[in-house]
Design an enzyme around this catalytic site. Sequence first.
Site, mmCIF file in Angstrom:
data_model
loop_
_atom_site.group_PDB
_atom_site.id
_atom_site.type_symbol
_atom_site.label_atom_id
_atom_site.label_comp_id
_atom_site.label_asym_id
_atom_site.label_seq_id
_atom_site.Cartn_x
_atom_site.Cartn_y
_atom_site.Cartn_z
ATOM 1 N N GLU A 1 0.829 -1.204 0.000
ATOM 2 C CA GLU A 1 0.000 0.000 0.000
ATOM 3 C C GLU A 1 0.867 1.259 0.000
ATOM 4 O O GLU A 1 0.566 2.244 -0.666
ATOM 5 C CB GLU A 1 -0.931 -0.033 1.222
ATOM 6 C CG GLU A 1 -2.078 0.956 1.151
ATOM 7 C CD GLU A 1 -3.188 0.632 2.159
ATOM 8 O OE1 GLU A 1 -3.641 -0.534 2.186
ATOM 9 O OE2 GLU A 1 -3.594 1.531 2.897
ATOM 10 N N GLU B 1 2.087 1.722 -3.379
ATOM 11 C CA GLU B 1 0.987 2.187 -4.221
ATOM 12 C C GLU B 1 0.783 3.695 -4.031
ATOM 13 O O GLU B 1 0.601 4.443 -4.992
ATOM 14 C CB GLU B 1 -0.301 1.425 -3.847
ATOM 15 C CG GLU B 1 -1.472 1.746 -4.767
ATOM 16 C CD GLU B 1 -2.778 1.058 -4.337
ATOM 17 O OE1 GLU B 1 -2.746 0.211 -3.421
ATOM 18 O OE2 GLU B 1 -3.812 1.393 -4.919
ATOM 19 N N CYS C 1 -8.233 -1.913 4.222
ATOM 20 C CA CYS C 1 -8.148 -3.063 5.142
ATOM 21 C C CYS C 1 -9.480 -3.447 5.740
ATOM 22 O O CYS C 1 -9.633 -4.539 6.265
ATOM 23 C CB CYS C 1 -7.221 -2.775 6.316
ATOM 24 S SG CYS C 1 -5.743 -1.952 5.850
ATOM 25 N N SER D 1 -7.327 1.942 -2.139
ATOM 26 C CA SER D 1 -6.137 1.152 -2.455
ATOM 27 C C SER D 1 -6.572 -0.210 -2.974
ATOM 28 O O SER D 1 -7.550 -0.795 -2.497
ATOM 29 C CB SER D 1 -5.303 0.979 -1.175
ATOM 30 O OG SER D 1 -4.434 -0.121 -1.328
ATOM 31 N N LYS E 1 -15.505 -9.314 8.703
ATOM 32 C CA LYS E 1 -14.453 -10.152 8.121
ATOM 33 C C LYS E 1 -15.012 -11.493 7.651
ATOM 34 O O LYS E 1 -14.473 -12.118 6.746
ATOM 35 C CB LYS E 1 -13.330 -10.380 9.151
ATOM 36 C CG LYS E 1 -12.435 -9.166 9.365
ATOM 37 C CD LYS E 1 -11.426 -8.969 8.240
ATOM 38 C CE LYS E 1 -10.765 -7.603 8.340
ATOM 39 N NZ LYS E 1 -9.969 -7.274 7.133
ATOM 40 N N GLU F 1 -16.188 -10.600 4.323
ATOM 41 C CA GLU F 1 -15.049 -10.378 3.430
ATOM 42 C C GLU F 1 -14.471 -11.707 2.937
ATOM 43 O O GLU F 1 -14.208 -11.889 1.742
ATOM 44 C CB GLU F 1 -13.960 -9.571 4.146
ATOM 45 C CG GLU F 1 -12.749 -9.264 3.275
ATOM 46 C CD GLU F 1 -11.624 -8.601 4.061
ATOM 47 O OE1 GLU F 1 -11.379 -7.403 3.843
ATOM 48 O OE2 GLU F 1 -10.988 -9.291 4.887
ATOM 49 N N GLU G 1 -14.217 -12.530 -4.848
ATOM 50 C CA GLU G 1 -12.872 -12.127 -5.275
ATOM 51 C C GLU G 1 -11.800 -12.792 -4.417
ATOM 52 O O GLU G 1 -10.626 -12.833 -4.811
ATOM 53 C CB GLU G 1 -12.683 -10.609 -5.147
ATOM 54 C CG GLU G 1 -13.604 -9.761 -6.001
ATOM 55 C CD GLU G 1 -14.902 -9.435 -5.289
ATOM 56 O OE1 GLU G 1 -15.190 -10.058 -4.245
ATOM 57 O OE2 GLU G 1 -15.648 -8.569 -5.794
ATOM 58 N N CYS H 1 -10.253 -1.442 14.974
ATOM 59 C CA CYS H 1 -10.560 -2.866 15.184
ATOM 60 C C CYS H 1 -10.610 -3.256 16.657
ATOM 61 O O CYS H 1 -11.307 -4.195 17.032
ATOM 62 C CB CYS H 1 -9.534 -3.729 14.478
ATOM 63 S SG CYS H 1 -9.280 -3.239 12.773
#
Lengths: 572, 417, 151
Positions: free
Chosen positions: A278, A281, A298, A318, A357, A360, A365, A503
């Site tokens: 990142e 990037e 994230c 990102s 999560k 996710e 993907e 988190c």
Amino acid sequence: MVNIKINNTDVTVEEGTTILDAAKTKNIKIPTLCYYPDLDIKSDCRICTVEIAGEKGLVTACSTPVREGMEIKTNSPRVLNARKTITELMLANHDANCTACEKNMNCELQTLANTLGIDENRFESVLEMQELDTANTSITRNPNRCIKCGRCVDVCKNVQGINVLESMNRSHEMVISPKYGKYLSDEDCTFCGQCSSVCPVASITEKDETDIVWNALDDDKKHVIVQVAPAVRVSLGEEMGQKPGSIVTEKMVAALKQLGFDRVFDTDFTADLTIIEEGNELIERIKTGGKLPMMTSCCPGWISLVEQKYPDLIDNISSCKSPQQMFGALAKTYYAKKQNIDPKDLFVVSIMPCTAKKYEAAREEMSVDGKNQDVDAVLTTRELGKMVRQMGINFDQLDKVEFDDPFGITSGAGAIFGATGGVMEAALRTVSEVVNEKPLEKLDFETVRGLEGIKEAEVDLGGQKVKVAVAHSLSKAKTLADQVKDGTSPYAFIEVMTCPGGCIGGGGQPYNTTNAVREERIRATYQVDSDMKIRKSHENPVINKLYDDYLKKPLSDLSHDLLHTHYRKRNA
Amino acid sequence: MEQKIVSKRFDAINPLSIDDYLESGGYKSLKEALKRDRINIIEEIEAARLRGRGGAAFPAHVKMMGIAKEEETTRYIICNADEGEPGNFKDRQLMEKDPHQFIEGMVITAFAIRATKGYIYIRGEYDKAYSILEWTLEEARKKGYLGKNILDSGFDFDIELRSGAGSYVCGEEFALIESIEGKPGRTRVKPPFPTQKGLFDKPTLINNVETFANIPHILEMGGDEFAKIGTESSTGTKLVSLSGNVNNPGVYEVPFGVPIKEVVEKLGGGSKDGRKIKMVQLGGACGPIIPEYMLDLTIDFDRFEDFDSKTGAGAIIVMDERFDVFDVLLRVAEFFEHESCGKCTPCREGNLQLVKLVEKFINRKATQKDLINIESLARVMHQTSLCGLGQTAPTAILSTLKYFRDDYLDLIEHPEL
Amino acid sequence: MLEEILKKYPQHEDSLIEILLEYQNKKTKRFITEEEIAQISNYLGVTESKVCSVVSFYTFFSTEPRGKHIIQICKDVPCYVNGRGNVLKTLEQLLNIRIGETTKDEKFTLEYTSCLGNCDGAPAMRIDGKTFTNLNPNKVKAIISEYRGVN
């Protein structure tokens, strides 16, 4: 200052203090249900009712400010009878099958009923069973247990600014639900799970995956590995009866070993890897005039918000996968190959502070082979606590055990991913050293730390002053996202975490998370960081070896295949 | 026995004609008020000892003075025309038969407290009154009694008409405010009170239609004169909505202190077909049910303190011997079970349980235990509910437990009857 | 039609109930659909769930299609003690539906209402925006046949 008497004890408190807070100063406990620290005072449940000398009615302690000379009784027969009656009314409209409930022995309503000594309900049951919402991979909603305290509506609407949950209908037909009683998955729900975190009963819970994990652990053919997110080591202690802010990293590893995991790894490792990818990037975007501000990726709740409500901002995000998913991808490729394991026989579990999560990990993907998910099961901190208890592990007596190689060598930068501002700080530590080509004098970026809603900093990158910002909670994230949408955002880089505090305050964290608890977990997080030998991601030797041996260089083709992803506009 | 002040123009003028209103002395008080010191107007109301006519009987000047002292300069004034209490229809008549009168009262009050905007929140069921008010407000604007620079005084004030959409609880101050704000009518936590943080979080004064209707008359006759009408604690007159089993149901204006019996017999012409009166419900669904022998009680704000229930908005519902206490209680309980907003536990769950318990008595299934339970539940709801709805919903039950206890015991001891 | 109504109101949350009332009154089947709720929420900048919470709270609003004429009969005490029961029975027989239902020809919906504030003319009912008082079975028959005749 105001002088009052509570149960004949003299109490002096500041003007404007509520009776509830005044009682706390003398350790007098008044039971509550709809009250939750840091949220609005709702005064709906009427449980914290108390008696004031000279007043006919009873008043609620949570909402009534003290007045000079007030004489309060918190436990008179009249008060106890009222509380008992109100609790019985709730129980008469509640699926009180306690032994079949996730929160048995950990339920605020049950505790209340117990304390009040309710052995028989005078009122007949008026419960009309409704369908459960089990349609998504993160959160289960059981309306039959809802006591309409309104805490979940408050976090969903006011803290997160999402307002999927609302009070529908009226009188005893009032339900708390998405519009038209739809499933959460039909709605703009980000699965942040803050509702599950504040629910006093088990009306909203994470979707339990402990059975899946027990089965995998029992399967001899499976090589079961686990990764643990940075925020879990500073909160799991609370599940085990320790005080907030306890750091239990090594005991947690020991417990996971006892549960039977073949290898115990650290998500901090892929957090370090995230910083390398990142950070590069960001540097590239700044150098080449790419889309700015770049926004972190994230956090799956945040990604959902962007995909559903801010599709114009997708290119600002990102392309890096989250540390959880970088780990999953590396596990199923690099690690499997190295260990000579067929990826089919590799079972990857994550322990996360988060309910989103789970969603996710299930995204299409997130599969390197296009068939199997990279992460096979996601447990919240609470679910891990449950497994440890099921196993009968005496947590306090465990020996300290270190994470396994190779994904166990980590830096302080990876560790602070768990707190709001942590990703930003970790990135700045690396990006400024890489760009400025000299070591930082001070590693601590204090201005991006802490519980303030939106935090800003300015950094010097190769002589260029760059502004960055950090938001936690989705309502604050929306403020920054609106600026980007309007073209008025002054920032080059923005970190967003969905949950208040980051988190460490995630929707899967131990119950009773309040700002005071968040502060403790944050303090512990930075303690973990400052105790580390390596505190910058780019100085993690294993990360560097991973590039040398496998990925070649940051943003390489292989990196892109494994560690980066894409987002798409979604209608809920 | 009648003393017509706020009802003096009823059926005597064309309510749609502002000229009729002006000819009968209308807007004279407003003209005078605009020349007076604002605080002085509030003092006049204080001298009159005017108390709210919507049910809570709160001293009108206290609210006014409260707002006058606030620092915030955006201030609202709301006329509560959400007359949803069963058995009440006097506000409807005030709006349909003399609509300028209470509007004049609103403008005077607005001037005294420097309110910047007014709202009339009228219940959705009052279609005719709504149309009349639309017309009336427009007429008042045309003639300069509303809008910019009222009667060249430099005072700007206008009123917006808002309709309810079928919810009794919106008669409660904060529920009403929430409803105007476009939300479900669920009350807010107090404090802060509406006079501190009300509509759109600004200081807000809310009065009932009848309260506003009294204002022009107080200014006209002077507060001291007004205070001579009625009793020491309840000054002025009360519009009484008389209904049920009487020969002449209707709205009657009487000074406070008149016995209920006289209203029923002299104005109402007694019970229909000479049947014996069994019971009377006072105030509406939220009021106590009393037996015939108690009708010597006077109309007064401070009755029935036992249930914290006052005269209420002035309804008298007469029921003759054909009706059973429990049939009436069931209608009342079902009403509240339907109208509870659902926000607080005792009201949301309690009203449903009250219906179940009353049904048990009706179905001859009740036991001594149910008697204890219904009494205990009713008291807890009264003591712990968040707003007036839940607090007064059990009043009918509590009053019958006191005055018709034998009816309960009969059903328990002789279910075969 | 909704778009035109929306344009008349400021884009503030407090217009919501006004918009819903006006729109539903003008709509033939007197109900509000999911799509319309989405459109209103979009116009006012409030969440759909908030609009739903309002629609589901107030008795005037319906998310189910209803009849052309809505007959509301008072269920409170003053009407009860003045023969409301007979009036309701007559209506149910005449329309061949139970309370809460809509006639097959979608002409009438029969509903309960809380007090109409016409207790001096009890029993009372309201059809669309009009209140009828001092009802008895014969009067009800006449009123219904008039409504039938008009259409």
